[in-house]
Scaffold this active site. Structure first.
Site, short mmCIF file in Angstrom:
data_model
loop_
_atom_site.label_atom_id
_atom_site.label_comp_id
_atom_site.label_asym_id
_atom_site.label_seq_id
_atom_site.Cartn_x
_atom_site.Cartn_y
_atom_site.Cartn_z
N SER A 86 3.04 10.17 -0.74
CA SER A 86 1.93 9.25 -0.51
C SER A 86 1.63 9.24 0.98
CB SER A 86 2.32 7.84 -0.96
OG SER A 86 1.39 6.87 -0.54
N TYR A 90 8.48 0.32 -1.20
CA TYR A 90 7.65 1.48 -1.53
C TYR A 90 7.53 2.41 -0.33
CZ TYR A 90 3.58 4.07 -3.31
OH TYR A 90 2.72 5.07 -3.72
#
Length: 262
Positions: free
Chosen positions: A135, A148
Site C-alpha cells: 500500500s 495497518y
C-alpha cells in the site's frame, strides 16, 4: 503475457483486488486457487473463474498444511502467489490494545508471510513468483492507522528479504503499493466522510483524491493488471521491487499545496 496453464494462488480472493486478479488471470487461462475466510464470496468468484476454493485463514500455518495438500492433489504445482489478504489496524498507538495490534499484524503481515513460506517449496521448483499487496501506507503514515501502517511497512521488508534469499533459486518477489482503490473495503472507509459532509460515495472518493495528480482512485482491475504483469514472463528480470500505483499521490510535496490555492 499469457498465463495459460499457470497455477496461481490468490489470497483474499473473494472481493476487491483479489477478485479482480482472479477474473483477469482466469481470462488468460490460468488455473486458480482461491483462498479466503468466507466461503460465499469465494464460491461466487469460482463460479465465474473456476478454480479450487479453500476456506481458511491465510495467516495460519495449520490451515496452510491443509491448503498445500489440496493444491498438490488438484494441480501438482504452483507457479505464482498473489497475496491480497489484508485489512484491519485502525487506531492510534494509544487506541490500539494488544488484541488489535496482533490482529493487524496477522491480517496484513502474517497472511503474506505464512502464504509465502508455504508456497516457496513449490515456487522454487517452478521458478515462479510472488506478488505481495502492500500500500502507499507502506511508504507514509495516515492518521489513526498505526497497526495497518506498521504492518504494510513491514511487507516491504518481507518482499526484499524473500527476493534476496530466493532469487538464487529462481523465485521473484515484488510488492505492489496502491493508493485509493475502489473496493468494498475502501467503500466502507468512505462512510465517515459521507456522513460528515452529507455526500454520496462518488463525492467521497473525489474528496480523498482531490490532491492526487490523476484526481481519481484506481479501479481494482487496474491493480490486477499490474499483478498480471509481475507474475508474467515479461517481468522476468524484476524482483525486490516496490511498485507504486497511486495516481501520483506519493509524489505530491504536501508543504507546497498551499501555493496551488494562491
Amino acid at each position: 503475457m499469457s498465463l495459460h496453464n499457470k497455477t496461481i494462488v490468490i489470497t483474499g480472493a473473494g472481493t476487491g483486488i483479489g477478485e479482480a486478479c482472479a477474473r483477469l488471470f482466469a481470462a488468460e487461462g490460468a488455473r486458480l486457487v482461491l483462498i479466503g475466510r468466507r466461503a460465499a464470496p469465494l464460491q461466487r468468484v469460482a463460479q465465474a473463474t473456476g478454480g479450487l476454493v479453500l476456506v481458511g485463514d491465510a495467516a495460519s500455518s495449520a490451515d496452510w498444511q491443509e491448503f498445500s495438500t489440496r493444491i498438490q492433489q488438484q494441480y501438482g504445482a504452483i507457479d505464482a502467489l498473489v497475496a491480497c489478504a489484508g485489512g484491519m489496524g485502525q487506531g492510534s498507538a494509544t487506541d490500539t490494545d494488544d488484541a488489535g495490534w496482533q490482529q493487524a499484524m496477522a491480517a496484513n503481515l502474517g497472511t503474506a508471510f505464512s502464504s509465502a513460506r508455504a508456497c516457496l517449496p513449490a515456487l522454487q521448483h517452478s521458478r515462479g513468483s510472488i506478488v505481495l499487496l502492500a500500500s502507499i501506507a507502506s511508504l507514509a503514515a495516515g492518521p489513526g492507522v498505526c497497526g495497518y501502517t506498521t504492518a504494510k511497512h513491514a511487507l516491504l521488508g518481507l518482499t526484499r528479504s524473500l527476493a534476496r534469499d530466493y532469487g538464487p533459486h529462481g523465485v521473484r518477489v515484488n510488492a505492489v503499493c496502491p493508493g485509493w482503490v475502489r473496493t468494498p473495503m475502501a467503500d466502507e472507509e468512505m462512510q465517515p466522510l459521507m456522513a460528515h459532509y452529507g455526500e454520496d460515495l462518488d463525492a467521497a472518493y473525489r474528496r480523498v483524491t482531490a490532491e492526487v495528480p490523476l484526481r481519481r482512485p484506481a479501479e481494482a482491475h487496474e491493480i490486477a493488471a499490474l499483478c498480471r504483469f509481475l507474475v508474467s514472463d515479461e517481468a522476468g528480470i524484476i524482483t525486490g521491487a516496490s511498485i507504486v500505483a497511486d495516481g501520483g499521490a506519493s509524489i505530491v510535496d504536501v508543504p507546497t499545496l498551499a501555493f496551488e490555492r494562491l
